[in-house]
Design a protein around this motif. Structure first.
Motif, PDB file in Angstrom:
ATOM      1  N   SER A  20     -23.496   0.415 -65.493  1.00  0.00           N
ATOM      2  CA  SER A  20     -24.763   1.128 -65.409  1.00  0.00           C
ATOM      3  C   SER A  20     -25.883   0.418 -66.136  1.00  0.00           C
ATOM      4  O   SER A  20     -25.738   0.032 -67.284  1.00  0.00           O
ATOM      5  N   GLN A  21     -27.052   0.263 -65.432  1.00  0.00           N
ATOM      6  CA  GLN A  21     -28.260  -0.226 -66.063  1.00  0.00           C
ATOM      7  C   GLN A  21     -29.176   0.962 -66.237  1.00  0.00           C
ATOM      8  O   GLN A  21     -29.423   1.706 -65.301  1.00  0.00           O
ATOM      9  N   LYS A  22     -29.684   1.204 -67.451  1.00  0.00           N
ATOM     10  CA  LYS A  22     -30.467   2.394 -67.718  1.00  0.00           C
ATOM     11  C   LYS A  22     -31.768   2.051 -68.407  1.00  0.00           C
ATOM     12  O   LYS A  22     -31.901   1.043 -69.072  1.00  0.00           O
ATOM     13  N   ALA A  23     -32.745   2.942 -68.218  1.00  0.00           N
ATOM     14  CA  ALA A  23     -34.012   2.838 -68.919  1.00  0.00           C
ATOM     15  C   ALA A  23     -34.190   4.113 -69.722  1.00  0.00           C
ATOM     16  O   ALA A  23     -33.475   5.088 -69.534  1.00  0.00           O
ATOM     17  N   SER A  24     -35.144   4.126 -70.618  1.00  0.00           N
ATOM     18  CA  SER A  24     -35.366   5.307 -71.435  1.00  0.00           C
ATOM     19  C   SER A  24     -36.231   6.310 -70.700  1.00  0.00           C
ATOM     20  O   SER A  24     -37.263   5.956 -70.126  1.00  0.00           O
ATOM     21  N   GLY A  25     -35.819   7.583 -70.701  1.00  0.00           N
ATOM     22  CA  GLY A  25     -36.610   8.654 -70.125  1.00  0.00           C
ATOM     23  C   GLY A  25     -37.682   9.071 -71.110  1.00  0.00           C
ATOM     24  O   GLY A  25     -37.768   8.590 -72.240  1.00  0.00           O
ATOM     25  N   ARG A  38     -40.275  11.477 -56.446  1.00  0.00           N
ATOM     26  CA  ARG A  38     -38.928  11.157 -56.909  1.00  0.00           C
ATOM     27  C   ARG A  38     -38.916  10.092 -58.001  1.00  0.00           C
ATOM     28  O   ARG A  38     -37.890   9.870 -58.635  1.00  0.00           O
ATOM     29  N   LYS A  39     -40.051   9.422 -58.169  1.00  0.00           N
ATOM     30  CA  LYS A  39     -40.207   8.449 -59.246  1.00  0.00           C
ATOM     31  C   LYS A  39     -39.142   7.349 -59.223  1.00  0.00           C
ATOM     32  O   LYS A  39     -38.538   7.011 -60.241  1.00  0.00           O
ATOM     33  N   VAL A  40     -38.890   6.791 -58.033  1.00  0.00           N
ATOM     34  CA  VAL A  40     -37.885   5.735 -57.930  1.00  0.00           C
ATOM     35  C   VAL A  40     -38.346   4.507 -58.702  1.00  0.00           C
ATOM     36  O   VAL A  40     -39.538   4.285 -58.904  1.00  0.00           O
ATOM     37  N   ASP A  41     -37.393   3.700 -59.131  1.00  0.00           N
ATOM     38  CA  ASP A  41     -37.696   2.502 -59.911  1.00  0.00           C
ATOM     39  C   ASP A  41     -37.979   1.293 -59.035  1.00  0.00           C
ATOM     40  O   ASP A  41     -38.588   0.318 -59.491  1.00  0.00           O
ATOM     41  N   ALA A  42     -37.519   1.333 -57.794  1.00  0.00           N
ATOM     42  CA  ALA A  42     -37.733   0.214 -56.863  1.00  0.00           C
ATOM     43  C   ALA A  42     -37.516   0.724 -55.447  1.00  0.00           C
ATOM     44  O   ALA A  42     -36.923   1.795 -55.240  1.00  0.00           O
ATOM     45  N   LEU A  43     -37.987  -0.051 -54.475  1.00  0.00           N
ATOM     46  CA  LEU A  43     -37.873   0.323 -53.068  1.00  0.00           C
ATOM     47  C   LEU A  43     -37.217  -0.785 -52.261  1.00  0.00           C
ATOM     48  O   LEU A  43     -37.480  -1.972 -52.480  1.00  0.00           O
ATOM     49  N   ILE A  44     -36.369  -0.382 -51.298  1.00  0.00           N
ATOM     50  CA  ILE A  44     -35.865  -1.282 -50.260  1.00  0.00           C
ATOM     51  C   ILE A  44     -36.298  -0.679 -48.938  1.00  0.00           C
ATOM     52  O   ILE A  44     -35.981   0.480 -48.644  1.00  0.00           O
ATOM     53  N   ILE A  70     -34.041  -6.802 -57.037  1.00  0.00           N
ATOM     54  CA  ILE A  70     -34.479  -5.655 -57.836  1.00  0.00           C
ATOM     55  C   ILE A  70     -34.083  -5.827 -59.296  1.00  0.00           C
ATOM     56  O   ILE A  70     -34.886  -5.587 -60.207  1.00  0.00           O
ATOM     57  N   THR A  71     -32.864  -6.258 -59.543  1.00  0.00           N
ATOM     58  CA  THR A  71     -32.401  -6.469 -60.915  1.00  0.00           C
ATOM     59  C   THR A  71     -33.276  -7.496 -61.627  1.00  0.00           C
ATOM     60  O   THR A  71     -33.657  -7.312 -62.788  1.00  0.00           O
ATOM     61  N   THR A  72     -33.612  -8.564 -60.912  1.00  0.00           N
ATOM     62  CA  THR A  72     -34.491  -9.588 -61.482  1.00  0.00           C
ATOM     63  C   THR A  72     -35.866  -9.007 -61.796  1.00  0.00           C
ATOM     64  O   THR A  72     -36.418  -9.211 -62.887  1.00  0.00           O
ATOM     65  N   GLY A  88     -36.040  -6.644 -64.630  1.00  0.00           N
ATOM     66  CA  GLY A  88     -35.880  -7.377 -65.881  1.00  0.00           C
ATOM     67  C   GLY A  88     -37.143  -8.100 -66.310  1.00  0.00           C
ATOM     68  O   GLY A  88     -37.140  -8.851 -67.286  1.00  0.00           O
ATOM     69  N   GLY A  89     -38.217  -7.898 -65.543  1.00  0.00           N
ATOM     70  CA  GLY A  89     -39.506  -8.476 -65.904  1.00  0.00           C
ATOM     71  C   GLY A  89     -39.732  -9.884 -65.412  1.00  0.00           C
ATOM     72  O   GLY A  89     -40.691 -10.551 -65.821  1.00  0.00           O
ATOM     73  N   LYS A  90     -38.889 -10.364 -64.495  1.00  0.00           N
ATOM     74  CA  LYS A  90     -39.014 -11.722 -63.993  1.00  0.00           C
ATOM     75  C   LYS A  90     -39.458 -11.711 -62.524  1.00  0.00           C
ATOM     76  O   LYS A  90     -39.223 -10.744 -61.804  1.00  0.00           O
ATOM     77  N   SER A  91     -40.069 -12.801 -62.096  1.00  0.00           N
ATOM     78  CA  SER A  91     -40.446 -12.955 -60.694  1.00  0.00           C
ATOM     79  C   SER A  91     -39.236 -13.399 -59.887  1.00  0.00           C
ATOM     80  O   SER A  91     -38.409 -14.188 -60.364  1.00  0.00           O
ATOM     81  N   VAL A  92     -39.131 -12.901 -58.657  1.00  0.00           N
ATOM     82  CA  VAL A  92     -38.052 -13.313 -57.766  1.00  0.00           C
ATOM     83  C   VAL A  92     -38.506 -14.570 -57.037  1.00  0.00           C
ATOM     84  O   VAL A  92     -39.553 -14.584 -56.386  1.00  0.00           O
ATOM     85  N   SER A  93     -37.742 -15.636 -57.161  1.00  0.00           N
ATOM     86  CA  SER A  93     -38.129 -16.903 -56.553  1.00  0.00           C
ATOM     87  C   SER A  93     -36.928 -17.565 -55.878  1.00  0.00           C
ATOM     88  O   SER A  93     -35.871 -17.694 -56.501  1.00  0.00           O
ATOM     89  N   PRO A  94     -37.067 -17.964 -54.613  1.00  0.00           N
ATOM     90  CA  PRO A  94     -38.229 -17.720 -53.758  1.00  0.00           C
ATOM     91  C   PRO A  94     -38.338 -16.234 -53.428  1.00  0.00           C
ATOM     92  O   PRO A  94     -37.332 -15.521 -53.466  1.00  0.00           O
ATOM     93  N   ASN A  95     -39.544 -15.784 -53.078  1.00  0.00           N
ATOM     94  CA  ASN A  95     -39.686 -14.354 -52.835  1.00  0.00           C
ATOM     95  C   ASN A  95     -39.543 -13.988 -51.364  1.00  0.00           C
ATOM     96  O   ASN A  95     -39.702 -12.836 -50.984  1.00  0.00           O
ATOM     97  N   SER A  96     -39.212 -14.975 -50.520  1.00  0.00           N
ATOM     98  CA  SER A  96     -38.953 -14.704 -49.112  1.00  0.00           C
ATOM     99  C   SER A  96     -37.840 -15.623 -48.614  1.00  0.00           C
ATOM    100  O   SER A  96     -37.900 -16.841 -48.809  1.00  0.00           O
ATOM    101  N   VAL A  97     -36.815 -15.013 -48.007  1.00  0.00           N
ATOM    102  CA  VAL A  97     -35.639 -15.762 -47.566  1.00  0.00           C
ATOM    103  C   VAL A  97     -35.304 -15.368 -46.132  1.00  0.00           C
ATOM    104  O   VAL A  97     -35.400 -14.190 -45.757  1.00  0.00           O
ATOM    105  N   GLN A  98     -34.923 -16.343 -45.320  1.00  0.00           N
ATOM    106  CA  GLN A  98     -34.441 -16.082 -43.971  1.00  0.00           C
ATOM    107  C   GLN A  98     -33.007 -16.592 -43.836  1.00  0.00           C
ATOM    108  O   GLN A  98     -32.665 -17.657 -44.368  1.00  0.00           O
TER     109      GLN A  98
END
Length: 334
Positions: free
Chosen positions: A26-31, A93-99, A295-297, A300-310
């Motif tokens: 589990s990865q958690k953040a503070s409420g 719903r205050k989601v942390d990220a979207l797919i 999303i995990t990256t 964690g405060g980092k940029s996803v690189s490359p940010n587009s993949v095929q």
């Protein structure tokens, strides 16, 4: 970006969001009260058919392994409904990220902007979106490459027997449809043995595919090959062939050469039944894995690189089916 199964899945799932809980590390953040808050991923699909079910399963598996929760919604092919659902995921719903698999790659821009304004990572999968600057990460198939792989099957078959091709085209709001069309036509340029004699728009609608194929077969009785840009439309095409008395197995003199894209259960069954010559299989498992990794990256405060993949599809044909089908997501149990 696939008929009776779509209706059953959509009726069962589209009416309400499904909350799915991961059981891994589990990865958690503070409420707000200082308590641990589990990471929640909002998932928005355009529809739920065979390939989307596989993509959903891949996301569920990856989120379980990451220890995240998922809130899942389906837009029923309605871009306005999808926009409202995403707004609810972010604001209520205050989601942390979207797919997201966008119903419309252009209209999804407002949702991308909302996510960015609320610092919610936005991950686009399967279907490219127009707003490339504001997304966090995107992973799709390579529709142009898949169109070219499909064309290669026609080129090989045309060396033995000249082909008169009916080409179906998906929705023109979908970059997958456009790319598959363009890749297919580009790869056939100048080939003396393969001629596209009819091009039929389908808007990814099985009923349109059925009517369009039936009409084309009547107007052009010399059609002896069909390019189907998604396995989702294959049952409609085969129904039209059957009604015209032209659904014959591979090797039969009356066989209509068929190639599809996706690698779903329809395609794999048709390959086993030897009514389909080739299927370019989409690597849907990669979508879920890489989306959650992105999303995990990002969280964690980092940029996803490359940010587009095929990711290019896998060519499955009658010659390699026995050795390659185990690598295709839709062939398990098909």
């Amino acid at each position: 970006m696939h008929a009776p199964t779509f209706i059953r899945w959509t009726a069962a799932l589209a009416a309400s969001a499904l909350v799915l809980t991961g059981c891994g590390s589990s990865q958690k953040a503070s409420g707000s009260d200082g308590s641990a808050k589990k990471i929640t991923i909002g998932v928005s699909f355009d529809l739920l058919n065979a390939i989307r079910q596989a993509e959903k399963s891949a996301i569920e598996k990856a989120t379980t392994e990451a220890g995240y929760e998922v809130v899942f919604t389906v837009a029923d092919k309605d871009p306005q409904k999808q926009s409202s659902q995403i707004q609810d995921l972010i604001q209520t719903r205050k989601v942390d990220a979207l797919i997201v698999i966008a119903q419309d790659g252009q209209q999804i821009a407002s949702s991308v902007s909302l996510a960015k304004a609320r610092n919610v990572p936005f991950i686009a999968i399967d279907r490219a979106v127009a707003d490339q600057q504001n997304i966090t990460f995107q992973i799709t198939g390579d529709p142009v490459a898949d169109g070219k792989l499909s064309a290669a099957e026609f080129v090989d078959a045309g060396k033995t027997k000249p082909l008169k091709v009916l080409e179906l085209v998906g929705a023109l709001t979908d970059q997958n449809a456009i790319g598959r069309r363009d890749g297919f036509n580009e790869a056939l340029k100048g080939d003396p043995n393969v001629t596209v004699v009819s091009q039929v728009p389908t808007n990814w609608d099985p009923a349109q595919a059925l009517d369009g194929t039936s009409n084309a077969l009547q107007k052009n009785p010399d059609i002896n090959a069909i390019f189907v840009p998604s396995d989702f439309l294959l049952p409609s095409v085969q129904s039209a062939l059957k009604a015209a008395g032209r659904l014959a197995p591979v090797g039969d003199p009356g066989h209509v050469f068929l190639v599809t894209i996706d690698g779903d259960q329809n395609g794999c069954k048709a390959m086993r039944d030897k009514t389909l010559d080739a299927d370019i299989a989409t690597p849907v498992d990669d979508f879920g894995k890489q989306a959650i990794s992105g999303i995990t990256t990002a969280l964690g405060g980092k940029s996803v690189s490359p940010n587009s993949v095929q990711t290019k599809g896998l060519s499955l044909d009658q010659a390699n089916f026995a050795t390659t089908s185990s690598q295709v997501w839709g062939c398990d149990g098909a």
